[in-house]
Design a protein around this motif. Sequence first.
Motif, mmCIF file in Angstrom:
data_model
loop_
_atom_site.group_PDB
_atom_site.id
_atom_site.type_symbol
_atom_site.label_atom_id
_atom_site.label_comp_id
_atom_site.label_asym_id
_atom_site.label_seq_id
_atom_site.Cartn_x
_atom_site.Cartn_y
_atom_site.Cartn_z
ATOM 1 N N LEU A 528 0.817 -1.217 0.000
ATOM 2 C CA LEU A 528 0.000 0.000 0.000
ATOM 3 C C LEU A 528 0.848 1.262 0.000
ATOM 4 N N SER A 529 0.310 2.275 -0.674
ATOM 5 C CA SER A 529 0.810 3.635 -0.548
ATOM 6 C C SER A 529 -0.393 4.552 -0.639
ATOM 7 N N ARG A 530 -0.228 5.779 -0.239
ATOM 8 C CA ARG A 530 -1.336 6.727 -0.309
ATOM 9 C C ARG A 530 -1.782 6.920 -1.754
ATOM 10 N N LYS A 531 -0.805 7.014 -2.629
ATOM 11 C CA LYS A 531 -1.119 7.221 -4.042
ATOM 12 C C LYS A 531 -1.986 6.076 -4.575
ATOM 13 N N LYS A 532 -1.598 4.872 -4.221
ATOM 14 C CA LYS A 532 -2.352 3.710 -4.696
ATOM 15 C C LYS A 532 -3.784 3.722 -4.142
ATOM 16 N N LEU A 533 -3.895 4.050 -2.873
ATOM 17 C CA LEU A 533 -5.223 4.055 -2.256
ATOM 18 C C LEU A 533 -6.092 5.165 -2.835
ATOM 19 N N LEU A 534 -5.502 6.330 -3.063
ATOM 20 C CA LEU A 534 -6.282 7.435 -3.637
ATOM 21 C C LEU A 534 -6.786 7.078 -5.040
ATOM 22 N N ALA A 535 -5.965 6.316 -5.761
ATOM 23 C CA ALA A 535 -6.347 5.961 -7.131
ATOM 24 C C ALA A 535 -7.424 4.880 -7.157
ATOM 25 N N HIS A 536 -7.554 4.155 -6.041
ATOM 26 C CA HIS A 536 -8.511 3.061 -5.979
ATOM 27 C C HIS A 536 -9.868 3.594 -5.531
ATOM 28 N N ASP A 537 -10.924 3.279 -6.273
ATOM 29 C CA ASP A 537 -12.250 3.741 -5.877
ATOM 30 C C ASP A 537 -12.796 2.807 -4.792
ATOM 31 N N GLY A 538 -12.849 3.273 -3.557
ATOM 32 C CA GLY A 538 -13.336 2.430 -2.459
ATOM 33 C C GLY A 538 -12.195 1.825 -1.674
ATOM 34 N N ALA A 539 -12.525 0.776 -0.906
ATOM 35 C CA ALA A 539 -11.539 0.187 -0.002
ATOM 36 C C ALA A 539 -10.904 -1.053 -0.610
ATOM 37 N N ILE A 540 -9.661 -1.327 -0.209
ATOM 38 C CA ILE A 540 -8.969 -2.550 -0.645
ATOM 39 C C ILE A 540 -9.010 -3.549 0.514
ATOM 40 N N LYS A 541 -9.538 -4.718 0.223
ATOM 41 C CA LYS A 541 -9.613 -5.754 1.258
ATOM 42 C C LYS A 541 -8.230 -6.353 1.482
ATOM 43 N N LEU A 542 -7.848 -6.508 2.748
ATOM 44 C CA LEU A 542 -6.514 -7.035 3.046
ATOM 45 C C LEU A 542 -6.542 -8.489 3.507
ATOM 46 N N ALA A 543 -7.679 -8.931 4.042
ATOM 47 C CA ALA A 543 -7.825 -10.324 4.491
ATOM 48 C C ALA A 543 -9.309 -10.579 4.716
ATOM 49 N N ASP A 544 -9.677 -11.854 4.819
ATOM 50 C CA ASP A 544 -11.093 -12.165 5.036
ATOM 51 C C ASP A 544 -11.529 -11.901 6.477
ATOM 52 N N GLY A 545 -10.578 -11.965 7.376
ATOM 53 C CA GLY A 545 -10.898 -11.742 8.789
ATOM 54 C C GLY A 545 -9.593 -11.607 9.545
ATOM 55 N N ASN A 546 -9.694 -11.485 10.870
ATOM 56 C CA ASN A 546 -8.484 -11.344 11.658
ATOM 57 C C ASN A 546 -7.897 -12.713 11.996
ATOM 58 N N ALA A 547 -6.588 -12.813 11.865
ATOM 59 C CA ALA A 547 -5.912 -14.089 12.113
ATOM 60 C C ALA A 547 -5.882 -14.392 13.608
ATOM 61 N N THR A 548 -5.779 -15.664 13.944
ATOM 62 C CA THR A 548 -5.602 -16.053 15.349
ATOM 63 C C THR A 548 -4.274 -16.810 15.475
ATOM 64 N N GLY A 549 -3.915 -17.094 16.725
ATOM 65 C CA GLY A 549 -2.608 -17.723 16.939
ATOM 66 C C GLY A 549 -1.477 -16.720 16.727
#
Length: 726
Positions: A528-549
């Motif tokens: 990720l960078s700010r530039k990349k996020l600004l260029a993306h319309d909406g949010a970028i998913k990073l994972a399906d949920g929070n990891a455990t362990g």
Amino acid sequence: MTEHKIWCGVCEATCGLVATVEQERITKIRPDDTHPNSQGFACPKGILYPQVLEDPDRVREPLQRQADGSFVPVSWDVALDDIGRRLRASIAAHGRESIGCALGNPTGWNYGAFFGMFGMAAALKTKHFFTAGSVDINNYWVVGELLYGHNLVNPMPDFDRATFALIVGANPVVSHGSMATIGNIRRRMTSIVERGGRIVVVDPRRSETAALFEHVPVRPDSDAFLLVGMLKVILDEGLQDDAALARQTTGADALAHLVADVDLDVVAAETGIARATVEQLARDLAAADAAVVYGRCGASLSRFSTLTKYLLDVLGIVTGNLDRPGGMVFADPFLDAEAFTKLFRVNGYDRWRTRVDGIPEVLGTSPLATLPREVLTPGRGQLRALVAVSTNMATTSPASGEMEKALGALDLFVSLDPYITETSRLADYILPPKMLLEREGFPLFGQLHYGVPNASWTDAIVPAPEGVRDDWWVIDQICKRMKLVPSPAPGAQLLGRLGVRIPPHVAVDMFMRIGRHGDWFGLRRGGLSRKKLLAHDGAIKLADGNATGVLRKKIHTKDRRVHLEHDVFARELRRLLATPSADAEHPLRLFTVRELRSQNSWLHNVPKLMSGGRGCRLRIHPDDAAARGIEDGATIALASRWGRIEVEAKLTDEVMPGSVGLNQHWGHKGGWKTAVAAGGGRYNDLVPNDAAMLDAASGNAWLNGIGVEAVPLAVPAPAPAVAATA
Ligand SMILES: Nc1nc2c(c(=O)[nH]1)N[C@H]1C(S)=C(S)[C@@H](COP(=O)(O)OP(=O)(O)OC[C@H]3O[C@@H](n4cnc5c(=O)[nH]c(N)nc54)[C@H](O)[C@@H]3O)O[C@H]1N2
Ligand SMILES: Nc1nc2c(c(=O)[nH]1)N[C@H]1C(S)=C(S)[C@@H](COP(=O)(O)OP(=O)(O)OC[C@H]3O[C@@H](n4cnc5c(=O)[nH]c(N)nc54)[C@H](O)[C@@H]3O)O[C@H]1N2
Ligand code: SF4
Ligand SMILES: [Mo]
């Protein structure tokens, strides 16, 4: 016409929305079905938010207060230069400690303002740094530091995989989740029951959440008794998960000692919950496959809130539910706030004490409750000038009347706020900000607790009125005039001395890019960078949920274990057991009712949100009302040991006998006419700010469970509210 995927920064839920813009105006907002976390959920506040931008009462140019209390518009130069001159004079005469900084809840979605204020406080080296955390959540930050080695570490509920949920003093159906940014949280909770699981809601009121699940009514401000009682049952009956304790913690032996003096009959008497129910609840929690133990304002605005939060975490830990699927899990923010606060030594606890009351520092801040005494008590280090950003602390902090008196007594008070509020009306200058959607940004606070980790950074979608400025720019300009660089970073200070000032977006981008999710300046593909996020319309998913362990990676103690033993908790428990709970003159216990169509104090000027017969009403049980001759709709005087207000009574059995619930933050004053016209009484006129009445461990305000008495008024009051000071 254009459409933009944005995020709502009104509350913690941080919903994804789609805004339609026509001729530089937002003409429509709808939920974003594609947002990874909120998944098509939104509430009326987010949908109607554009009305704030176009509110005729919005302040659109800097205002200077006159001797008669009225305001006249002035230019930015006039305002900033005078502010700078007066701050320099204060420093010259009384030192940097004479200047204070304060920030309120909306800075959580205003990263420039947030970092600007932390930076300004750091550059001033002032202890007079006050945040809304001290009327909300400083107890969480204390427990985070002591148990996990960092204030900001806070396990959050994994509702999607839980089979049992103990909810203590939270109302996610209305609040949409706090310290748990879980999209469409109501749906996620009902699905637990649909899967055959259970949710138990401990609350003095049959709240919107309690009404959907199993409700255990509890006497306000008694949760610490309930939780320590449950802990005792679990330990006495050997129901704890010894393997998890051995693997994850140190100091577990101290728990048996901690609960030794706890008497379950006292627990029952204090909480109003039958002893057998307490015992069964403990056994059910221990037996559950995967359980969350989650509490929020009902727990953290109590008089022993640090102890209460500690016990909530401990119950999750001893039952083996920390860091496991369906238990309490660690979130994965795309901007690692723990790392940068650690780098600049912002995080911490009890490194110093406040001047007048000797209350321990939390994250380098002092409690708002102490502010009036810091202003009104002469001596070295007296607070004389204050810069406040997005806080309505005259209404939202304890002892509203004393807060008003103190703000009025400052040599200089500057308020960055879009409205003339109860607070800003006392300022020498009101400096109006660009609002959400008129400025670029990312959801600083929301991203700390996403259920589905994702990243977004969006641009302004409409132009701001000509006369308003970015909060961060204003803070920077004020600092410039004091010859300060608003940053805790030595590098930024050095550059500042060379005349180079780093704007917040550059600093944050740099930090994000070298972080866990960053692009490492091109070295890591897909990062990720700010530039990349600004260029993306909406949010970028990073994972399906929070990891455990992941516990060992996520916590900051040197041995990577949760530290369960600390004197402060034993001390607080002894104090709890020794504190008399009955107040014969004020036998009712008052607690807060948060409303769907309010956001703390600041959306009461949106007519559409205020429509539909809304009002500020004291919910009182019919039996308590009958005993006092109070009829539904009657105006009553509500008095505590510390103040008195007048409000309308609403008879309802949704509150348990002996407790009364009142909306927060009504009874407005100032220039927001719709809010003022709504009338009502101000809750925090009833609340004490004495040092002895705060949560001793964190200095957090005690707001829920204070003793009150209600009496009908023979003659209806002409004015909507009686304020402690006009
Ligand atoms: N619609 C809306 N959403 C909001 C806000 C808002 O003002 N309006 N504010 C936002 C903010 S800043 C926050 S911090 C979060 C808060 O999020 P939550 O904590 O989920 O919201 P509250 O409504 O304060 O929930 C507290 C619950 O505790 C109960 N309660 C009160 N006293 C006690 C007590 O002594 N013991 C127990 N067990 N329960 C008690 C209340 O009846 C209430 O149901 O909400 C956020 N979201
Ligand atoms: N009795 C009682 N008291 C409580 C609570 C309770 O439950 N009961 N809850 C507590 C909690 S959880 C919280 S978080 C606090 C909240 O306390 P505050 O943070 O003081 O309250 P808000 O109403 O959120 O204040 C927001 C102010 O910021 C302004 N604002 C909004 N957006 C912007 C912006 O972009 N820039 C600038 N400069 N200003 C902006 C608004 O006009 C408003 O005046 O209240 C606490 N007080
Ligand atoms: S729940 Fe909160 S974030 Fe979502 S739309 Fe409503 S106010 Fe905005
Ligand atoms: Mo809050």
